[in-house]
Motif scaffolding. Structure first.
Motif, PDB file in Angstrom:
ATOM      1  N   THR A  75      -0.666  73.562  32.341  1.00 10.78           N
ATOM      2  CA  THR A  75      -0.125  72.509  32.640  1.00 10.78           C
ATOM      3  C   THR A  75       0.976  72.927  33.889  1.00 10.78           C
ATOM      4  N   GLY A  76       1.826  73.857  33.643  1.00 11.09           N
ATOM      5  CA  GLY A  76       2.910  73.834  34.475  1.00 11.09           C
ATOM      6  C   GLY A  76       4.192  72.933  34.092  1.00 11.09           C
ATOM      7  N   ASP A  77       3.973  72.189  32.764  1.00  7.67           N
ATOM      8  CA  ASP A  77       5.130  71.466  32.276  1.00  7.67           C
ATOM      9  C   ASP A  77       6.009  72.465  31.399  1.00  7.67           C
ATOM     10  N   SER A  78       7.130  71.789  31.514  1.00  4.96           N
ATOM     11  CA  SER A  78       8.219  72.392  30.651  1.00  4.96           C
ATOM     12  C   SER A  78       8.027  71.919  29.018  1.00  4.96           C
ATOM     13  N   LEU A  79       8.573  72.808  28.177  1.00  8.08           N
ATOM     14  CA  LEU A  79       8.518  72.643  26.766  1.00  8.08           C
ATOM     15  C   LEU A  79       9.670  72.313  26.414  1.00  8.08           C
ATOM     16  N   GLN A  80       9.605  71.246  25.361  1.00  8.17           N
ATOM     17  CA  GLN A  80      10.992  70.817  24.617  1.00  8.17           C
ATOM     18  C   GLN A  80      10.799  70.463  23.392  1.00  8.17           C
ATOM     19  N   THR A  81      11.545  71.401  22.689  1.00 14.92           N
ATOM     20  CA  THR A  81      11.280  71.297  20.908  1.00 14.92           C
ATOM     21  C   THR A  81      12.221  70.412  20.260  1.00 14.92           C
ATOM     22  N   VAL A  82      12.129  69.658  19.438  1.00 16.20           N
ATOM     23  CA  VAL A  82      12.729  68.791  18.872  1.00 16.20           C
ATOM     24  C   VAL A  82      12.929  69.125  17.470  1.00 16.20           C
ATOM     25  N   ILE A  83      14.118  69.015  16.679  1.00 13.16           N
ATOM     26  CA  ILE A  83      14.018  68.784  15.254  1.00 13.16           C
ATOM     27  C   ILE A  83      15.268  68.079  14.999  1.00 13.16           C
ATOM     28  N   SER A  84      15.207  67.150  13.855  1.00 13.26           N
ATOM     29  CA  SER A  84      15.976  66.157  13.345  1.00 13.26           C
ATOM     30  C   SER A  84      16.637  66.500  11.966  1.00 13.26           C
TER      31      SER A  84
END
Length: 145
Positions: free
Chosen positions: A30-39
């Motif tokens: 898609t050309g979207d950016s990727l954001q990973t999240v850990i809490s």
């Protein structure tokens, strides 16, 4: 719509790693950016439940290490370099919902380390599918057994 953002929850579990791989592939398409999240969060009775824990124990640093290792073992070096890494103090469902504001997609594994094996969905994936401000993809882990 190119230029969006895909948020993926990571906790180091096998389903989360599979979700991370899927999300990276989707971002490439898609050309979207990727954001990973850990809490991370302290247990309610931290001092009494864990009396032998060394004073230098840092759950935030441990969460960051888990996130970094998950990304490094799952993504290509190019994908890893382009990934935004977010470490949040607080509960996992809320951290993901907050990060998903304005995102084009939220991706999670079907269960993480805190889930019951017999459950169809883990508590985090179940919660975010009901409350997310964007579309959600739940990536199934191992379906054997």
């Amino acid at each position: 719509m190119a230029g969006g953002r895909i948020v993926v929850g990571v906790d180091g579990s096998a389903p989360a790693l599979k979700a991370l791989k899927w999300a990276a592939g989707q971002a490439a398409l898609t050309g979207d950016s990727l954001q990973t999240v850990i809490s991370w969060e302290y247990p309610a009775s931290w001092a009494t439940l864990m009396p032998g824990v060394p004073a230098e124990f840092d759950p935030e640093r441990l969460a960051k290490q888990i996130l970094d290792e998950s990304i490094d073992q799952t993504l290509t070096p190019q994908e890893a370099a382009a990934t935004t890494r977010t470490v949040v103090g607080g509960n996992a469902p809320q951290a993901l919902l907050d990060a998903a504001r304005g995102a084009s997609l939220l991706v999670v594994g079907d269960r993480g380390y805190s889930g019951f094996k017999a459950a169809m969905l883990g508590s985090v994936s179940s919660h975010v599918t009901q409350h997310a401000p964007c579309p959600v993809v739940v990536v199934r882990g191992d379906t054997g057994e």
